[in-house]
Design a protein around this motif. Structure first.
Motif, mmCIF file in Angstrom:
data_model
loop_
_atom_site.group_PDB
_atom_site.id
_atom_site.type_symbol
_atom_site.label_atom_id
_atom_site.label_comp_id
_atom_site.label_asym_id
_atom_site.label_seq_id
_atom_site.Cartn_x
_atom_site.Cartn_y
_atom_site.Cartn_z
ATOM 1 N N ASP A 238 0.057 0.269 -2.928
ATOM 2 C CA ASP A 238 0.326 0.984 -1.684
ATOM 3 C C ASP A 238 -0.366 2.341 -1.686
ATOM 4 O OD1 ASP A 238 1.840 2.475 -3.432
ATOM 5 O OD2 ASP A 238 3.759 1.678 -2.774
ATOM 6 N N THR A 239 -0.043 3.152 -0.687
ATOM 7 C CA THR A 239 -0.746 4.423 -0.508
ATOM 8 C C THR A 239 -0.174 5.544 -1.353
ATOM 9 O OG1 THR A 239 -1.284 3.820 1.770
ATOM 10 C CG2 THR A 239 -1.437 6.144 1.199
ATOM 11 N N ALA A 240 1.153 5.724 -1.316
ATOM 12 C CA ALA A 240 1.753 6.904 -1.947
ATOM 13 C C ALA A 240 3.093 6.597 -2.588
ATOM 14 C CB ALA A 240 1.917 8.016 -0.901
ATOM 15 N N GLY A 241 3.326 5.344 -2.959
ATOM 16 C CA GLY A 241 4.613 4.984 -3.548
ATOM 17 C C GLY A 241 4.453 4.488 -4.967
ATOM 18 N N ARG A 242 4.373 3.155 -5.125
ATOM 19 C CA ARG A 242 4.231 2.570 -6.449
ATOM 20 C C ARG A 242 2.880 2.890 -7.082
ATOM 21 N NH1 ARG A 242 8.362 2.107 -8.857
ATOM 22 N NH2 ARG A 242 7.275 0.749 -10.311
ATOM 23 N N VAL A 243 1.929 3.356 -6.301
ATOM 24 C CA VAL A 243 0.630 3.711 -6.857
ATOM 25 C C VAL A 243 0.751 4.871 -7.835
ATOM 26 C CG1 VAL A 243 0.050 5.349 -5.017
ATOM 27 C CG2 VAL A 243 -1.779 4.161 -6.244
ATOM 28 N N LEU A 246 1.476 3.386 -11.261
ATOM 29 C CA LEU A 246 0.267 2.753 -11.787
ATOM 30 C C LEU A 246 -0.771 3.781 -12.211
ATOM 31 C CD1 LEU A 246 -0.337 -0.328 -9.478
ATOM 32 C CD2 LEU A 246 -0.398 -0.339 -11.960
ATOM 33 N N ALA A 247 -0.989 4.783 -11.371
ATOM 34 C CA ALA A 247 -2.003 5.789 -11.683
ATOM 35 C C ALA A 247 -1.641 6.552 -12.951
ATOM 36 C CB ALA A 247 -2.156 6.751 -10.504
ATOM 37 N N HIS A 248 -0.371 6.921 -13.099
ATOM 38 C CA HIS A 248 0.046 7.646 -14.296
ATOM 39 C C HIS A 248 -0.093 6.777 -15.538
ATOM 40 C CE1 HIS A 248 3.005 9.321 -17.201
ATOM 41 N NE2 HIS A 248 2.496 10.455 -16.768
ATOM 42 N N VAL A 326 -10.174 -0.364 -9.663
ATOM 43 C CA VAL A 326 -9.939 0.330 -8.395
ATOM 44 C C VAL A 326 -8.512 0.062 -7.936
ATOM 45 C CG1 VAL A 326 -10.699 0.634 -6.016
ATOM 46 C CG2 VAL A 326 -12.365 0.046 -7.793
ATOM 47 N N LEU A 327 -7.765 1.134 -7.709
ATOM 48 C CA LEU A 327 -6.445 1.044 -7.084
ATOM 49 C C LEU A 327 -6.641 1.292 -5.601
ATOM 50 C CD1 LEU A 327 -4.396 3.242 -9.607
ATOM 51 C CD2 LEU A 327 -4.869 0.808 -9.736
ATOM 52 N N ALA A 328 -6.446 0.270 -4.780
ATOM 53 C CA ALA A 328 -6.753 0.371 -3.349
ATOM 54 C C ALA A 328 -5.553 -0.062 -2.527
ATOM 55 C CB ALA A 328 -7.971 -0.485 -2.998
ATOM 56 N N SER A 329 -5.437 0.507 -1.345
ATOM 57 C CA SER A 329 -4.370 0.141 -0.403
ATOM 58 C C SER A 329 -4.971 -0.809 0.649
ATOM 59 C CB SER A 329 -3.813 1.395 0.271
ATOM 60 O OG SER A 329 -4.845 2.076 0.969
ATOM 61 N N PHE A 330 -4.203 -1.781 1.121
ATOM 62 C CA PHE A 330 -2.756 -1.991 1.047
ATOM 63 C C PHE A 330 -2.456 -3.260 0.254
ATOM 64 C CE2 PHE A 330 -3.016 0.867 4.616
ATOM 65 C CZ PHE A 330 -1.847 1.608 4.539
ATOM 66 N N PRO A 331 -1.211 -3.405 -0.245
ATOM 67 C CA PRO A 331 -0.905 -4.555 -1.102
ATOM 68 C C PRO A 331 -0.870 -5.893 -0.376
ATOM 69 C CG PRO A 331 1.085 -3.278 -0.679
ATOM 70 C CD PRO A 331 -0.064 -2.481 -0.125
ATOM 71 N N ASP A 332 -0.729 -5.899 0.962
ATOM 72 C CA ASP A 332 -0.648 -7.178 1.686
ATOM 73 C C ASP A 332 -2.013 -7.803 1.953
ATOM 74 O OD1 ASP A 332 -1.678 -5.766 4.043
ATOM 75 O OD2 ASP A 332 0.327 -4.925 4.167
ATOM 76 N N LEU A 333 -3.097 -7.031 1.728
ATOM 77 C CA LEU A 333 -4.466 -7.512 1.937
ATOM 78 C C LEU A 333 -4.748 -7.890 3.385
ATOM 79 C CD1 LEU A 333 -5.173 -9.689 -1.244
ATOM 80 C CD2 LEU A 333 -6.058 -7.419 -0.715
ATOM 81 N N GLU A 334 -3.962 -7.372 4.328
ATOM 82 C CA GLU A 334 -4.202 -7.644 5.740
ATOM 83 C C GLU A 334 -5.135 -6.625 6.371
ATOM 84 O OE1 GLU A 334 -3.096 -10.274 7.735
ATOM 85 O OE2 GLU A 334 -2.681 -11.091 5.761
ATOM 86 N N GLN A 527 -4.272 -12.618 -10.283
ATOM 87 C CA GLN A 527 -3.116 -12.397 -11.145
ATOM 88 C C GLN A 527 -2.022 -11.680 -10.351
ATOM 89 O OE1 GLN A 527 -2.416 -13.264 -14.230
ATOM 90 N NE2 GLN A 527 -4.387 -14.137 -14.842
ATOM 91 N N TYR A 528 -0.809 -12.217 -10.432
ATOM 92 C CA TYR A 528 0.344 -11.527 -9.832
ATOM 93 C C TYR A 528 1.141 -10.874 -10.952
ATOM 94 C CZ TYR A 528 4.957 -10.691 -7.889
ATOM 95 O OH TYR A 528 6.135 -10.098 -7.521
ATOM 96 N N ILE A 529 1.155 -9.559 -10.962
ATOM 97 C CA ILE A 529 1.888 -8.773 -11.965
ATOM 98 C C ILE A 529 2.884 -7.916 -11.211
ATOM 99 C CG2 ILE A 529 1.702 -7.114 -13.844
ATOM 100 C CD1 ILE A 529 -1.163 -8.031 -14.274
ATOM 101 N N GLU A 530 4.145 -8.224 -11.338
ATOM 102 C CA GLU A 530 5.198 -7.588 -10.539
ATOM 103 C C GLU A 530 5.362 -6.121 -10.936
ATOM 104 O OE1 GLU A 530 8.747 -6.012 -9.202
ATOM 105 O OE2 GLU A 530 8.578 -6.566 -11.304
ATOM 106 N N LEU A 531 5.067 -5.237 -9.985
ATOM 107 C CA LEU A 531 5.200 -3.790 -10.195
ATOM 108 C C LEU A 531 5.916 -3.154 -9.007
ATOM 109 C CD1 LEU A 531 1.600 -3.158 -11.569
ATOM 110 C CD2 LEU A 531 3.698 -2.903 -12.883
ATOM 111 N N GLU A 532 6.884 -3.875 -8.432
ATOM 112 C CA GLU A 532 7.553 -3.396 -7.222
ATOM 113 C C GLU A 532 8.567 -2.300 -7.517
ATOM 114 O OE1 GLU A 532 9.225 -6.895 -5.545
ATOM 115 O OE2 GLU A 532 7.377 -7.483 -4.527
ATOM 116 N N GLY A 533 9.137 -2.275 -8.722
ATOM 117 C CA GLY A 533 10.125 -1.259 -9.049
ATOM 118 C C GLY A 533 11.475 -1.502 -8.406
#
Length: 727
Positions: A238-243, A246-248, A326-334, A527-533
């Motif tokens: 996502d843009t400013a949440g779970r990213v 991941l970034a840290h 690359v960490l890119a938004s958005f997670p839905d790929l729409e 790969q689906y790696i669950e990082l939803e928190g």
């Protein structure tokens, strides 16, 4: 006192649609979240529109569009006008989410559901709160208190506790995580103990989550194997949440020299990546205790990410050489940059696509999670192209005609109404004209037209320069390039001299939106790696058993997850379990046989009020009348018609007077002394007038007056009556 509690599920009930609920406590209505997903469902908006005018306050739990995506539309287009409450990170990061969402759609389509001004207007209405800061509602919500508690899912994420009159607590927990993470503390379970009503997001009730160590190892293995094989890794986030998590985490791995990752590039790609990292640096106090202690001790900001390069276009990613992550938004790929990179990298087998969240059903990411890759998909490719050739000429000519018409209307001669046969003329130029009234007064008996005439002040044109005297040229700051969905870079040529007057008026580069259907062969490693928190199923059920609510409402979950939750609640002995569907109204009132009634004007007109201290009392006798059947209009809020009390039948019959107050004999003795009547206590009674009159309290609590009929007797009786409110 018990409150009447109802929950109207506008969205997010019986399925995985975005959460949005109207919680009614007596006459006060909360809007719990205002989410919107990538489908932009307008049926939900129509339902929300019917409630907008009756909402008294909005509570936002998280900063992502899933929880507040429809807020700019509700404020800017529907006219939502009430206080909005959220934590500071939800306010800051929520804006970043919505800016990125708007710009991502605007880059590829003519997006017009809301504007950036709508986003700013909505967030300007937010009252920013801290954790555990209680706010008392006013007006109709007198007696209600809201308190934000840490949720542990996103930065600033909130579990709302609403204290209602009668010692009833309502807890709204749509998404939470009880486990500590690298940048967030977990949810405070002890703060949500024994609520009267728990509004629970049950999406993960039947979900088995992998252990954190295994999850991190899988992510690291995917990244290392792909980079060493010469490919690149796209992490859809996502843009400013779970990213932030991941970034840290990835920046810490890049700092470890033994990992061998320093030779590769780590990029963060979104329209607001710079702002997100800067806001994260300033919100360390909202993060985990570990990061807070590290910042206080070593004075090193944990989000000063040395190995993370910030990008704002696909062109910057393309220019970065070699394999990259690359960490890119958005997670839905729409939409967004993640979809653009997916279209480029998916056909190549050496690349990897990492999906970090189970988005809404029907999205590209959800389909890849459920069905995997190694197949060919038919995808719609949308992009924005710069106008060229005849299209550009037509656009400039049309813009020139519009501009000339505006100038003629602004600088032309306008005639005012005639007054006394004399025509007044006024020419308006300049931005700030000074109106002046003419001293000449026409003769005659008719009423004059007090029209102001415009003077023409001299506007001094000053050259715009910076602090060092250098002239500021706006063309030096124009966008240097445009990147379409396929990553093609087209430089923007300078405007030709003959079109300079038209180009200066353009606020954006002339462009058009085109779409096409493309067959995309997916060969990359998916790969689906669950990082939803979020809490997994086992932990979620344990939290429910630990909190022990009297009633629970399962929200935003598939039917299978709701059945799992209901079965667990029955085994734990929870009294009431509600699993509503979208559009249902849940009556969660704690006590039974409680109804709301309204008083008619005809009934109140015949009521006699009596003062009793600071209040007024009246005897009310009426009959309950059922509501009249009436079809509500489309614009009205769908609420249950209340029964009414009306005078009729035996309601107006005479009744025995009621004496309201609890009189103390000691206070009555002091009142008698003021009248000059001596009174003494004797055998539990108050005797007056040399024992001829006695005042005693009976066993049933009533006061009795006994004695000889005399002038003093009637004075004492009148004084005794004055101590009561008689209705």
């Amino acid at each position: 006192m018990t409150s009447i509690i109802k929950l109207h599920c506008l969205s997010g009930a019986g399925d995985e649609s975005p959460p949005c609920y109207v919680l009614q406590i007596d006459e006060f209505k909360f809007l719990l979240d205002c989410g919107w997903d990538e489908k932009f469902d307008m049926d939900f908006i129509k339902e929300l529109k019917r409630h907008v005018n009756s909402i008294d306050a909005v509570l936002l739990s998280h900063s992502d569009p899933l929880h507040l995506g429809a807020l700019p539309y509700a404020v800017g287009q529907l006219g939502l006008n009430c206080p909005i409450y959220a934590t500071l990170p939800v306010y800051k990061m929520g804006q970043m989410f919505m800016y990125d969402l708007y710009q991502s759609h605007k880059n590829v389509s003519d997006f017009d559901l809301f504007t950036l001004d709508d986003v700013d207007g909505a967030f300007d209405r937010i009252t920013q709160l801290k954790y555990n800061q209680s706010i008392d509602m006013k007006g109709k919500g007198l007696g209600l208190r809201i308190t934000p508690l840490p949720a542990g899912h996103l930065l600033g994420g909130t579990v709302w506790r609403i204290a209602a009159p009668g010692e009833e607590d309502i807890v709204y927990a749509p998404d939470f995580n009880h486990k500590k993470e690298r940048h967030l503390n977990g949810c405070e379970i002890e703060r949500i103990m024994r609520p009267s009503l728990l509004l629970l997001g049950a999406m993960n009730a039947d979900y088995v989550q992998p252990r954190r160590r295994l999850r991190d190892e899988k992510l690291m293995t995917t990244i290392l194997s792909t980079l060493r094989g010469g490919g690149s890794v796209l992490v859809c986030t996502d843009t400013a949440g779970r990213v932030l998590e991941l970034a840290h985490m990835l920046d810490q791995l890049w700092r470890n020299k033994d990992s061998g990752l320093v030779a590769y590039s780590l990029l963060l790609l979104s329209n607001v990546s710079y702002n997100v990292v800067e806001f994260a640096k300033s919100q360390i106090e909202w993060m985990s205790d570990k990061l807070t202690r590290a910042f206080e001790g070593a004075r090193s900001n944990p989000f000063a990410l040395r190995h993370l390069h910030l990008c704002h276009s696909v062109a910057e990613v393309t220019r970065t050489p070699g394999p990259k992550v690359v960490l890119a938004s958005f997670p839905d790929l729409e939409t967004g940059f993640a979809r653009d990179l997916f279209l480029q990298w998916a056909p190549h087998s050496q690349n990897s696509i990492v999906l970090t969240a189970r988005t809404s059903p029907g999205t590209l990411a959800r389909e890849l999670v459920e069905r995997g890759g190694e197949r060919t998909l038919e995808l719609t490719v949308r992009r924005r192209l710069r106008l060229e050739g005849a299209e550009l000429e037509d656009y400039l000519q049309q813009r020139s005609r519009v501009s000339s018409n505006v100038k003629e209307e602004a600088g032309g001669i306008s005639s005012d109404s005639e007054s006394d046969g004399e025509l007044e003329m006024c020419v308006v130029t300049g931005r700030h004209d000074i109106p002046a009234r003419s001293d000449a007064r026409p003769a005659g008996c008719f009423k004059t037209n007090k029209r102001h005439h415009a003077m023409f002040p001299c506007h001094e044109e000053r050259a715009r320069s910076d602090d060092y005297g250098e002239l500021i040229r706006p063309e030096d700051y124009r966008l240097a390039e445009i990147v379409d969905a396929e990553g093609e870079i087209r430089d923007v040529p300078p405007a030709p001299p003959q079109r300079m007057e038209v180009e200066e008026e353009l606020t954006e580069i002339p462009s058009k939106c085109v779409s096409s259907v493309r067959q995309v062969q997916i060969r990359a490693n998916i790969q689906y790696i669950e990082l939803e928190g979020r809490c997994d199923g086992e932990s979620l059920l344990r939290v429910v058993a630990h909190a022990k609510p009297r009633a629970i409402v399962g929200l935003r979950a598939a039917p299978a997850a709701l059945r799992t939750l209901a079965k667990h609640c029955e085994s734990e002995g929870i009294e009431q379990i509600f699993t509503p569907n979208r559009g249902d109204i849940v009556d969660a009132t704690t006590e039974s046989h409680i109804y709301q009634v309204k008083l008619t004007d005809g009934l109140l007109a015949g009521v006699w009020w009596r003062a009793a201290g600071d209040a007024e009392l009246a005897w009310l006798a009426a009959v309950v009348t059922a509501p009249r059947a009436r079809e509500p209009t489309a614009e009205e809020t769908p609420t249950d018609e209340m029964m009414s009390l009306e005078a009729g039948g035996g309601a107006c019959a005479p009744h025995t007077a009621s004496f309201i107050n609890s009189v103390r004999l000691s206070e009555l003795r002091a009142a008698l002394a003021k009248l000059g009547l001596n009174a003494e206590f004797s055998a539990g009674a108050l005797e007056c007038c040399n024992g001829t009159i006695a005042i005693r309290r009976l066993e049933n609590g009533r006061v009795a007056l006994e004695g000889v009929l005399s002038e003093e007797y009637f004075k004492i009786r009148e004084l005794l009556y004055d101590q009561f409110a008689i209705v």
